[in-house]
Motif scaffolding. Structure first.
Motif, PDB file in Angstrom:
ATOM      1  N   GLU A 164       0.818  -1.216   0.000  1.00  0.00           N
ATOM      2  CA  GLU A 164       0.000   0.000   0.000  1.00  0.00           C
ATOM      3  C   GLU A 164       0.850   1.263   0.000  1.00  0.00           C
ATOM      4  N   ASP A 165       2.046   1.181   0.569  1.00  0.00           N
ATOM      5  CA  ASP A 165       2.847   2.393   0.803  1.00  0.00           C
ATOM      6  C   ASP A 165       4.065   2.569  -0.089  1.00  0.00           C
ATOM      7  N   TYR A 166       4.514   1.490  -0.754  1.00  0.00           N
ATOM      8  CA  TYR A 166       5.811   1.570  -1.433  1.00  0.00           C
ATOM      9  C   TYR A 166       5.844   2.672  -2.495  1.00  0.00           C
ATOM     10  N   PHE A 167       4.735   2.839  -3.256  1.00  0.00           N
ATOM     11  CA  PHE A 167       4.788   3.812  -4.347  1.00  0.00           C
ATOM     12  C   PHE A 167       4.774   5.238  -3.815  1.00  0.00           C
ATOM     13  N   SER A 168       3.976   5.497  -2.794  1.00  0.00           N
ATOM     14  CA  SER A 168       3.975   6.850  -2.213  1.00  0.00           C
ATOM     15  C   SER A 168       5.329   7.154  -1.592  1.00  0.00           C
ATOM     16  N   GLU A 169       5.986   6.151  -1.019  1.00  0.00           N
ATOM     17  CA  GLU A 169       7.331   6.361  -0.452  1.00  0.00           C
ATOM     18  C   GLU A 169       8.342   6.636  -1.562  1.00  0.00           C
ATOM     19  N   ALA A 170       8.201   5.924  -2.670  1.00  0.00           N
ATOM     20  CA  ALA A 170       9.087   6.178  -3.813  1.00  0.00           C
ATOM     21  C   ALA A 170       8.872   7.592  -4.352  1.00  0.00           C
ATOM     22  N   GLU A 171       7.596   8.002  -4.433  1.00  0.00           N
ATOM     23  CA  GLU A 171       7.287   9.353  -4.899  1.00  0.00           C
ATOM     24  C   GLU A 171       7.849  10.408  -3.957  1.00  0.00           C
ATOM     25  N   LYS A 172       7.744  10.171  -2.660  1.00  0.00           N
ATOM     26  CA  LYS A 172       8.326  11.111  -1.681  1.00  0.00           C
ATOM     27  C   LYS A 172       9.829  11.243  -1.896  1.00  0.00           C
ATOM     28  N   THR A 173      10.468  10.104  -2.085  1.00  0.00           N
ATOM     29  CA  THR A 173      11.925  10.094  -2.275  1.00  0.00           C
ATOM     30  C   THR A 173      12.327  10.854  -3.523  1.00  0.00           C
ATOM     31  N   VAL A 174      11.649  10.597  -4.628  1.00  0.00           N
ATOM     32  CA  VAL A 174      12.031  11.239  -5.890  1.00  0.00           C
ATOM     33  C   VAL A 174      11.678  12.729  -5.867  1.00  0.00           C
ATOM     34  N   GLN A 175      10.584  13.086  -5.204  1.00  0.00           N
ATOM     35  CA  GLN A 175      10.242  14.508  -5.080  1.00  0.00           C
ATOM     36  C   GLN A 175      11.284  15.234  -4.229  1.00  0.00           C
ATOM     37  N   THR A 176      11.736  14.599  -3.163  1.00  0.00           N
ATOM     38  CA  THR A 176      12.808  15.184  -2.339  1.00  0.00           C
ATOM     39  C   THR A 176      14.058  15.408  -3.176  1.00  0.00           C
ATOM     40  N   LEU A 177      14.435  14.399  -3.945  1.00  0.00           N
ATOM     41  CA  LEU A 177      15.624  14.507  -4.789  1.00  0.00           C
ATOM     42  C   LEU A 177      15.481  15.617  -5.825  1.00  0.00           C
ATOM     43  N   SER A 178      14.258  15.812  -6.317  1.00  0.00           N
ATOM     44  CA  SER A 178      14.031  16.825  -7.360  1.00  0.00           C
ATOM     45  C   SER A 178      14.187  18.241  -6.836  1.00  0.00           C
ATOM     46  N   GLN A 179      14.182  18.409  -5.521  1.00  0.00           N
ATOM     47  CA  GLN A 179      14.347  19.730  -4.922  1.00  0.00           C
ATOM     48  C   GLN A 179      15.747  19.930  -4.349  1.00  0.00           C
ATOM     49  N   MET A 180      16.604  18.979  -4.562  1.00  0.00           N
ATOM     50  CA  MET A 180      17.985  19.055  -4.055  1.00  0.00           C
ATOM     51  C   MET A 180      18.904  19.613  -5.134  1.00  0.00           C
ATOM     52  N   PRO A 181      20.163  19.887  -4.794  1.00  0.00           N
ATOM     53  CA  PRO A 181      21.090  20.465  -5.783  1.00  0.00           C
ATOM     54  C   PRO A 181      21.432  19.470  -6.888  1.00  0.00           C
ATOM     55  N   THR A 182      20.740  19.579  -8.005  1.00  0.00           N
ATOM     56  CA  THR A 182      20.801  18.583  -9.079  1.00  0.00           C
ATOM     57  C   THR A 182      22.213  18.391  -9.613  1.00  0.00           C
ATOM     58  N   LYS A 183      22.943  19.493  -9.782  1.00  0.00           N
ATOM     59  CA  LYS A 183      24.306  19.370 -10.322  1.00  0.00           C
ATOM     60  C   LYS A 183      25.179  18.547  -9.391  1.00  0.00           C
ATOM     61  N   ALA A 184      25.081  18.814  -8.093  1.00  0.00           N
ATOM     62  CA  ALA A 184      25.893  18.068  -7.132  1.00  0.00           C
ATOM     63  C   ALA A 184      25.493  16.597  -7.113  1.00  0.00           C
ATOM     64  N   LEU A 185      24.195  16.304  -7.216  1.00  0.00           N
ATOM     65  CA  LEU A 185      23.753  14.911  -7.258  1.00  0.00           C
ATOM     66  C   LEU A 185      24.270  14.217  -8.516  1.00  0.00           C
ATOM     67  N   GLY A 186      24.241  14.946  -9.628  1.00  0.00           N
ATOM     68  CA  GLY A 186      24.748  14.387 -10.875  1.00  0.00           C
ATOM     69  C   GLY A 186      26.238  14.098 -10.806  1.00  0.00           C
ATOM     70  N   MET A 187      26.982  14.994 -10.178  1.00  0.00           N
ATOM     71  CA  MET A 187      28.423  14.778 -10.041  1.00  0.00           C
ATOM     72  C   MET A 187      28.711  13.653  -9.054  1.00  0.00           C
ATOM     73  N   THR A 188      27.880  13.519  -8.021  1.00  0.00           N
ATOM     74  CA  THR A 188      28.013  12.389  -7.101  1.00  0.00           C
ATOM     75  C   THR A 188      27.833  11.075  -7.856  1.00  0.00           C
ATOM     76  N   LYS A 189      26.846  11.055  -8.744  1.00  0.00           N
ATOM     77  CA  LYS A 189      26.591   9.870  -9.561  1.00  0.00           C
ATOM     78  C   LYS A 189      27.803   9.558 -10.447  1.00  0.00           C
ATOM     79  N   ARG A 190      28.392  10.608 -11.021  1.00  0.00           N
ATOM     80  CA  ARG A 190      29.578  10.422 -11.849  1.00  0.00           C
ATOM     81  C   ARG A 190      30.725   9.840 -11.025  1.00  0.00           C
ATOM     82  N   LEU A 191      30.888  10.334  -9.811  1.00  0.00           N
ATOM     83  CA  LEU A 191      31.942   9.818  -8.929  1.00  0.00           C
ATOM     84  C   LEU A 191      31.717   8.348  -8.594  1.00  0.00           C
ATOM     85  N   LEU A 192      30.472   7.996  -8.313  1.00  0.00           N
ATOM     86  CA  LEU A 192      30.176   6.597  -8.014  1.00  0.00           C
ATOM     87  C   LEU A 192      30.451   5.704  -9.214  1.00  0.00           C
ATOM     88  N   ASN A 193      30.099   6.176 -10.404  1.00  0.00           N
ATOM     89  CA  ASN A 193      30.395   5.406 -11.617  1.00  0.00           C
ATOM     90  C   ASN A 193      31.891   5.177 -11.761  1.00  0.00           C
TER      91      ASN A 193
END
Length: 261
Positions: A187-216
């Motif tokens: 019942e809750d997994y999709f709303s939790e996923a939406e909360k997570t992605v909405q939170t991420l969408s309001q964070m510093p996108t460039k820094a998140l993208g560079m973090t992803k590059r570093l992890l790669n």
């Protein structure tokens, strides 16, 4: 519900891509694979989209390759084309798009479907979800970067056993193994996923993208190479508008309003 194999909706700065072949357990055929790539590329190019949610329609997340396609001579693209033009580009896009990609796994994720999920940045699953490296059951080897990501997520020995035996892994076990981020009720997994992605969408996108590059890059870099890349990207991040906003918000004890710039 439309019969389009990939559904796209936009809510604020989030794009949701839904695998939409529920009668075939969202298994991939050529049309679906190419459209999924097109939609991922469109999300990448659209600066207003700052995070992506991937999920499946119906009971399954994705059963992998549509075997009807590969066993029908007039439809079969051949495995060389399937890997080179379908799955490999999908995995490359998921990892190289410098925006967070959250996967909400609603049901079974098998074969390429499991490995597409595991390539995403954050995986949230329903308690009814399961993950299966189904390839050995039909005499194939894992593809879609499964042999790259799974050993790094859960260790060589466990990954080897799951790939060779083709065991089904429950969502709870996947979380305990570190294969996925979190599991919630059906019942809750999709709303939790939406909360997570909405939170991420309001964070510093460039820094998140560079973090992803570093992890790669951490997958193959030496320690020295990784330290050098961290330094380079930290300097770049410190020149962003979001860094200035974050520091100002911290100093003035207010909530930051990041713009992804």
């Amino acid at each position: 519900m439309t019969d389009q194999p990939i559904l796209k909706t936009i809510n604020g700065n989030v794009a949701t891509l839904t695998l939409n072949r529920p009668k075939g357990f969202n298994s991939f055929n050529r049309e679906m694979a190419l459209l999924f790539q097109d939609e991922l590329k469109a999300c990448d190019k659209d600066d207003s989209i700052r995070a992506i949610l991937v999920t499946g329609e119906g009971k399954a997340f994705c059963a992998g390759q549509d075997l009807k396609e590969v066993t029908t001579p007039e439809l079969n693209p051949g495995f060389k084309k399937i890997l080179k033009e379908h799955y490999n580009p999908i995995i490359e896009l998921i990892r190289n798009i410098e925006k967070p990609i959250v996967c909400a796994v609603n049901g079974v994720a098998a074969g390429a479907g499991a490995n597409i999920a595991l390539a995403c940045d954050i995986v949230i699953a329903s308690e009814h979800a399961s993950f299966i490296q189904a390839f050995s059951k039909i005499g194939l080897v894992p593809d879609s970067a499964g042999t790259f990501f799974l050993p790094r997520l859960i260790g060589f020995q466990k990954a080897s056993a799951l790939m060779m035996l083709g065991d089904k892994v429950s969502a709870k076990e996947a979380e305990e193994l570190g294969m996925i981020y979190k599991v919630f009720s059906a019942e809750d997994y999709f709303s939790e996923a939406e909360k997570t992605v909405q939170t991420l969408s309001q964070m510093p996108t460039k820094a998140l993208g560079m973090t992803k590059r570093l992890l790669n890059q951490s997958m193959t870099n030496t320690l020295t190479e990784q330290l050098e890349l961290e330094g380079k990207l930290q300097i770049e991040a410190a020149q962003s508008e979001d860094y200035a906003e974050g520091v100002d918000a911290f100093v003035n004890k207010r909530k930051p309003e990041f713009k992804g710039r």
